[in-house]
Design a protein around this motif. Structure first.
Motif, mmCIF file in Angstrom:
data_model
loop_
_atom_site.group_PDB
_atom_site.id
_atom_site.type_symbol
_atom_site.label_atom_id
_atom_site.label_comp_id
_atom_site.label_asym_id
_atom_site.label_seq_id
_atom_site.Cartn_x
_atom_site.Cartn_y
_atom_site.Cartn_z
ATOM 1 N N PHE B 186 0.841 -1.181 0.000
ATOM 2 C CA PHE B 186 0.000 0.000 0.000
ATOM 3 C C PHE B 186 0.882 1.238 0.000
ATOM 4 O O PHE B 186 1.811 1.360 0.801
ATOM 5 C CB PHE B 186 -0.937 0.009 1.218
ATOM 6 N N ARG B 188 0.667 5.734 -0.953
ATOM 7 C CA ARG B 188 -0.269 6.862 -1.051
ATOM 8 C C ARG B 188 -0.912 6.892 -2.431
ATOM 9 O O ARG B 188 -2.098 7.150 -2.577
ATOM 10 C CB ARG B 188 0.437 8.195 -0.768
ATOM 11 N N ARG B 189 -0.083 6.696 -3.463
ATOM 12 C CA ARG B 189 -0.612 6.580 -4.822
ATOM 13 C C ARG B 189 -0.030 5.312 -5.421
ATOM 14 O O ARG B 189 1.087 4.915 -5.078
ATOM 15 C CB ARG B 189 -0.174 7.784 -5.683
ATOM 16 N N ASP B 192 3.904 4.672 -6.020
ATOM 17 C CA ASP B 192 4.809 5.274 -5.042
ATOM 18 C C ASP B 192 5.508 4.171 -4.251
ATOM 19 O O ASP B 192 5.063 3.025 -4.232
ATOM 20 C CB ASP B 192 4.020 6.149 -4.047
ATOM 21 N N ILE B 261 7.013 11.303 7.025
ATOM 22 C CA ILE B 261 5.930 12.275 6.859
ATOM 23 C C ILE B 261 4.642 11.640 6.354
ATOM 24 O O ILE B 261 3.586 12.226 6.461
ATOM 25 C CB ILE B 261 6.337 13.441 5.925
ATOM 26 N N HIS B 262 4.723 10.453 5.787
ATOM 27 C CA HIS B 262 3.517 9.842 5.238
ATOM 28 C C HIS B 262 2.834 8.882 6.209
ATOM 29 O O HIS B 262 1.648 8.600 6.061
ATOM 30 C CB HIS B 262 3.837 9.109 3.933
ATOM 31 N N ALA B 263 3.570 8.341 7.159
ATOM 32 C CA ALA B 263 2.986 7.324 8.023
ATOM 33 C C ALA B 263 3.711 7.264 9.359
ATOM 34 O O ALA B 263 4.940 7.278 9.403
ATOM 35 C CB ALA B 263 3.060 5.966 7.332
ATOM 36 N N SER B 264 2.938 7.151 10.422
ATOM 37 C CA SER B 264 3.514 6.929 11.744
ATOM 38 C C SER B 264 3.955 5.474 11.851
ATOM 39 O O SER B 264 3.550 4.622 11.058
ATOM 40 C CB SER B 264 2.463 7.221 12.821
ATOM 41 N N ALA B 266 3.122 3.451 14.212
ATOM 42 C CA ALA B 266 1.963 2.640 14.625
ATOM 43 C C ALA B 266 1.100 2.276 13.415
ATOM 44 O O ALA B 266 0.615 1.143 13.299
ATOM 45 C CB ALA B 266 1.136 3.414 15.654
ATOM 46 N N TYR B 267 0.926 3.255 12.516
ATOM 47 C CA TYR B 267 0.147 2.978 11.317
ATOM 48 C C TYR B 267 0.836 1.929 10.453
ATOM 49 O O TYR B 267 0.211 0.985 9.977
ATOM 50 C CB TYR B 267 -0.064 4.277 10.533
ATOM 51 N N SER B 270 0.360 -1.527 11.933
ATOM 52 C CA SER B 270 -0.996 -2.028 11.678
ATOM 53 C C SER B 270 -1.165 -2.411 10.203
ATOM 54 O O SER B 270 -1.757 -3.442 9.877
ATOM 55 C CB SER B 270 -2.009 -0.950 12.079
ATOM 56 N N LEU B 271 -0.618 -1.551 9.344
ATOM 57 C CA LEU B 271 -0.731 -1.787 7.909
ATOM 58 C C LEU B 271 -0.066 -3.107 7.521
ATOM 59 O O LEU B 271 -0.610 -3.893 6.723
ATOM 60 C CB LEU B 271 -0.041 -0.615 7.193
#
Lengths: 759, 285
Positions: B186, B188-189, B192, B261-264, B266-267, B270-271
């Motif tokens: 996954f 952002r676009r 990427d 800058i695009h993802a923490s 923690a995210y 989880s991802l």
């Protein structure tokens, strides 16, 4: 009228040229003896310049000259404000090259002139710049503490507070049965043009002529600025508009480079070209948007809006640039959007920070205001347990209330009113287009692991900034007619639209209007340009006046040749006829007439967005299933190009809604220094977009009835997408309060909601 | 964003290329498709004194498929992999992963050797190599050597390659008929760099259970890696939705994600779990 080109969906004349690769952009123009410029920019966000030593750079291969502030006796000139040029802003204006201090990463420090652009860039590491670093002011919350100030003499980082007022908001709040207060913010964006900026200048010492290529948007304004800075009368400066790869408010404003390159040409006596690269473009072209609102809305229990009150804080970056105040001004005046709000009180503060300065970007202040208020309407409707669409219906301004007065902005005493329109109509049409009875059943539903949501918002778009525009018609040697305009092309399709208007006004075929020339200072006596969705309204109305004058002059000239009364002479495609005789039009080659349109009022087009999206709660990913924009533009000169504007600006708005954000760290260093991190929409990202153009309520303030139409897609995209996300995740209690709606942000909101539910 | 000055050579033999790379005190750099190196040059993040263009080296652009697996010459481009119908059965995981590489124009130029030598932690090819126990062959002054993918990637943009070494081949072990695979990432676009990605496979035993589980990640941490605990949770089990959730949770617990800058972090964690779960369910379908 014989013709009806106006209103026809005509393909753009200019596109054949572009599609065949025959466009001519500034970088396509070359002159013998050309020097290439590269601009050394500050890598420090805030500091005092102690010394600049360029001696080693001068010895580098191909290097001709290095220019710094020291080359400008009396210090570098200031780039003045073009719009809202208030005395309060003066101390915050930008010097054309860094002088004493640097205030943002990207501020020009030195201009290297060399035989090639690569050699000029190679010399950067031979320039020694000593800067004493100062604490960076990274955002408005830091700015307001005034611990570190950008402009020492001012002692404050706040350059202005715009106050928008209507009625008595405080009194309305005091007696309101319901008040909601929220804090909301938008990201930092910019009007990224596919073609970066470029300037080429040549100085003809013998003729005393300075010629500038790469002008765009407002060449007449910019000529006046340059004239004052460089000490030449405007007659000795010519601005040439080349083809332009995108404007969006950002391109064509007067930037430091618009002085530095002409200065370099005059300084060296050689033609000088500077083509901005993408890395520069991200830190040198105007930024926009980043605004935070602390907003209160007072309502009756049935959802009738009684008053709006609050404050907005705009992160202005380091300097007040030409049109930099517009966003912060607009957000205050248009906070109420298309709604009937009797009492408004908004204070909008402009905070100087150590970032790239801001300017306008398509829908300045309006995108932000729309997001703020539309988000609040949905939250209020939910809390009051009323239907969010009914709440909008209840508050939208109707035709019988027009013209409708809006808030007045101080200190500019900007009094304004909406001109015409029945605002509920576009909302009903948009709901019909999206098939509301069907899609409304999907709201908040989880289908195959994705939540469905519908966003519904309404917007207002301003246009037609005055005071004046000029057009000129001239007979060519082959009997065709050329049209010359004081406005500019930044990609709106002006060559097509103005040919339609002129052909209708002259009652000739559209082919008879052979050339539509625009944007250069040589064509007409005065011009204002392409901003504030004004070109079609102002320029088009000027064409009507020019056509009247042109026809009168033709009749008079024809009467002499035909030996009849001027009233008996008619223009009949390629000849003048009268008294039973005719004479070919080509025999009047050179006959020319100007026309002008004067106007102090604004047009207001309006519309609605409805989006059907899904949200994958595990990924935080948004997908658009369907998206409809309906906009009433008063009179659609060319429905095809209007639709193109709608879809193009919508995609741009969706970029700001879900992707784009210029990020800085606490030291004022930009973290999004390339297009790998500043994420633009790609061609395949948003395929399912629709636009519906209406023209039921013409503007009463111009003879065409047209209204500005270039910004309707972008203005409401942030609000619509955020509302759609809230609707999709309503069962989980998620309320987005900032943009962009990145997957990580949506995921974080879901985690917060989950934790809250667990408590 | 103009390229800094550098010398350029375009050798026609591998020996010549290796000699050139060895000749500039470690300042020479090999270039193949240039899809990572040229932007780095334009940003002046890389300033090699010599570029050694590999495009004329013979025999490095073939995809060989045999009983021992798939051998990708270092100059094989993403487009070659996408166009090779044999790989649909010979290595479906490779095929699925490469569909996520960047954009059309980049896939026409970028090479597999360039990608592994560049070692971006979020890139697909290094992830496939690690997940599949690939062996990377490199040629240098001291001759050729085979390096296990697990040893090859040392960190972000850092590999076991010596300055004079050129990647010549990537060997992906044979793909048995009982193997099931899934790839999920996954960004952002589309196109990427992945915020997270999971490449996994397992072999079905006679009882319909998963064995030989391999689960690899990209985009989380400084290099692609396999997740031993998630693999252990999968081995010996029949793949069900409940198991997929469990394996995903194990994967999420095991990674050590970074924040940007695009993802923490923690995210990203989880991802990774979600993508692992989905890749496993896709593998079982």
């Amino acid at each position: 009228m014989k013709n009806t080109f106006i209103g026809q969906p005509m393909e753009r004349r200019e596109d054949l040229r572009f599609l065949r690769g025959r466009g001519e952009y500034v970088d396509d123009v070359a002159l013998p003896g050309l020097l290439h410029a590269a601009i050394l920019r500050s890598s420090v966000a805030h500091g005092k310049i102690k010394s600049i030593d360029t001696s080693a750079a001068l010895k580098r291969p191909g290097v001709h000259t290095v220019i710094t502030a020291a080359d400008m006796p009396g210090g570098p000139p200031i780039v003045p404000m073009r719009l809202q040029p208030l005395p309060e802003f003066k101390p915050f204006e930008q010097p054309a090259i860094a002088h004493e201090k640097v205030r943002y990463v990207g501020e020009p420090i030195a201009v290297v002139l060399a035989a090639t652009a690569a050699q000029a860039e190679d010399a950067f590491d031979a320039i020694e710049v000593e800067i004493e670093e100062l604490p960076a002011v990274a955002d408005w919350t830091v700015a307001q503490r005034n611990n570190s100030v950008l402009f020492d003499k001012q002692g404050t980082n706040r350059s202005m507070v715009f106050e928008s007022r209507k009625g008595d908001a405080d009194a309305a709040f005091a007696s309101a049965p319901y008040v909601r207060k929220e804090r909301l913010r938008t990201g930092r964006h910019y009007g990224l043009t596919m073609e970066p900026r470029g300037v080429m200048a040549t100085w003809d010492a013998a003729k005393g002529m300075l010629t500038i290529y790469g002008a765009a948007k407002v060449p007449f304004f910019n000529r006046r600025i340059l004239s004052a800075q460089i000490g030449l009368p405007v007659e000795q400066i010519e601005m040439i508009e080349n083809d332009v790869g995108g404007g969006y408010g950002a391109r064509g404003e007067f930037y430091p480079e618009d002085f530095l390159i002409p200065f370099a040409a005059r300084h060296t006596g050689r033609p000088v070209k500077w083509i901005e690269d993408r890395r520069e473009n991200l830190i040198a072209m105007n930024h926009a948007r980043e605004e935070e609102a602390i907003l209160e809305v007072a309502c009756a229990r049935d959802g009738t809006i009684l008053a709006i009150r609050g404050e907005v804080h705009t992160d202005m970056g380091a300097y007040m640039r030409t049109n930099g105040a517009v966003g912060a001004r607009n957000v205050s005046q248009f906070m109420a959007g298309p709604y009937r709000v009797p009492h408004v009180k908004i204070d909008s503060s402009l905070w100087m920070t150590n970032k790239t300065p801001v300017g306008t970007y398509r829908g300045p202040g309006r995108f932000e205001a729309n997001f703020f208020l539309e988000r609040m309407i949905d939250m209020i409707a939910e809390e009051l347990r009323i239907d969010r669409i009914d709440m909008r219906r209840r508050n939208l301004i109707t035709a019988k209330e027009q013209p409708y007065p809006i808030a007045t902005v101080q200190p500019t005493n900007a009094v304004d009113e909406y001109d015409s329109g029945h605002y509920p109509e576009t909302l009903e049409r948009a709901l019909q287009e999206i098939d509301w009875p069907r899609v409304s059943k999907l709201q908040g539903k989880l289908v195959d692991g994705k939540y469905h949501g519908i966003g519904v918002v309404c917007f207002i778009e301003g246009g037609a900034a005055g005071p004046k525009e000029t057009a000129r018609l001239e007979v060519n040697g082959d009997g065709t007619i050329s049209l010359y305009l004081g406005t500019s092309s930044v990609g709106q399709g002006v060559e097509t639209i103005f040919a339609q208007i002129a052909a209708d006004a002259l009652e000739v075929s559209i082919e008879r209007i052979r050339h539509v020339h625009h944007g250069s200072t040589a064509y007409v006596s005065d011009g204002y340009g392409a901003y504030h969705s004004r070109s079609t309204v102002m320029g088009g109305s000027a064409v009507l006046d020019a056509a009247n004058n042109f026809l009168a002059a033709l009749r008079e000239a024809g009467a002499k040749r035909l030996g009849c009364d001027a009233n008996a002479v008619t223009l009949d495609e390629d000849k003048l006829t009268g008294g039973g005789k005719s004479v070919p039009l080509r025999e009047f080659a050179g006959l020319t007439q100007e026309g002008v349109f004067l106007n102090k009022k604004h047009t207001y087009s309006y519309g609605s967005h409805v989006a059907h999206i899904t949200v994958d709660p595990k990924l935080g990913r948004i997908e658009i299933i369907d998206y409809v924009v309906v906009q009433d533009v008063g009179r659609a000169i060319n429905p095809l190009t209007v639709k193109g504007q709608m879809i193009g600006s919508l995609v741009q708005g969706l970029g700001g809604a879900v992707l784009e954000d210029l990020k800085y760290d606490e030291n004022g260093q930009i973290l999004t220094g390339s297009l790998a991190d500043y994420l633009l929409p790609l061609a395949s990202d948003f395929p399912n977009l629709r636009g519906v153009v209406l023209d039921k309520y013409p503007s009463p303030i111009n003879p065409l009835g047209a209204k500005g139409a270039g910004e309707g897609g972008i203005i409401a995209a942030g609000g619509c997408m955020a509302n759609a996300v809230a609707n999709a995740l309503s069962s989980l209690g998620v309320q987005p309060r900032q943009l962009p709606l990145s997957p990580a942000y949506i995921w974080e909101l879901l985690q917060q909601a989950g934790r809250k539910a667990a408590e | 964003m103009k390229l800094p000055p550098f010398e350029y050579a375009c050798p026609t033999t591998l020996n010549e290329a290796v000699a050139l790379l060895a000749s500039h005190n470690g300042e020479a750099k090999a270039i193949a498709g240039g899809q990572s190196l040229v932007p780095m040059l334009a940003f002046r993040l890389a300033r090699p004194s010599l570029l050694v263009d590999l495009r004329k080296l013979p025999g490095l652009n073939e995809i060989k498929i045999g009983a021992d697996g798939v051998r990708l010459g270092a100059l094989v481009r993403w487009r070659d992999i996408q166009d090779d119908k044999r790989l649909e059965s010979a290595h479906p995981l490779l095929k699925a992963a490469i569909a996520h590489v960047a954009h059309y124009q980049i896939r026409n130029r970028g090479t597999v050797g360039g990608s592994v030598a560049h070692a971006d932690p979020a890139a697909e090819m290094p992830g496939v190599c690690v997940a599949c126990d690939a062996v990377i062959t490199a040629a240098g002054k001291g001759g050729t050597r085979a390096i296990k993918a697990a040893d090859f990637f040392e960190g972000a943009l850092t590999t076991a390659l010596k300055p004079d070494e050129i990647v010549t081949e990537i060997h992906l072990p044979a793909w048995p008929a009982v193997r099931r695979s899934g790839f999920q990432e996954f960004a952002r676009r589309r196109g990427d760099f992945a915020m997270s990605g999971v490449a996994l496979f397992y072999d079905l035993d006679a009882g319909g259970k998963a064995t030989n589980a391999h689960i690899g990640t990209i985009g989380v941490g400084d290099r692609p890696r396999r997740l031993a605990k998630a693999e252990a949770a999968l081995n010996g089990q029949a793949v069900t939705e409940a198991l997929a959730v469990k394996v995903g949770e194990a994967a999420a617990a095991e990674v050590d994600p970074q924040e940007d800058i695009h993802a923490s972090a923690a995210y990203r964690r989880s991802l990774t779990g979600t993508l692992c779960e989905r890749a496993l369910l896709a593998a079982a379908r």
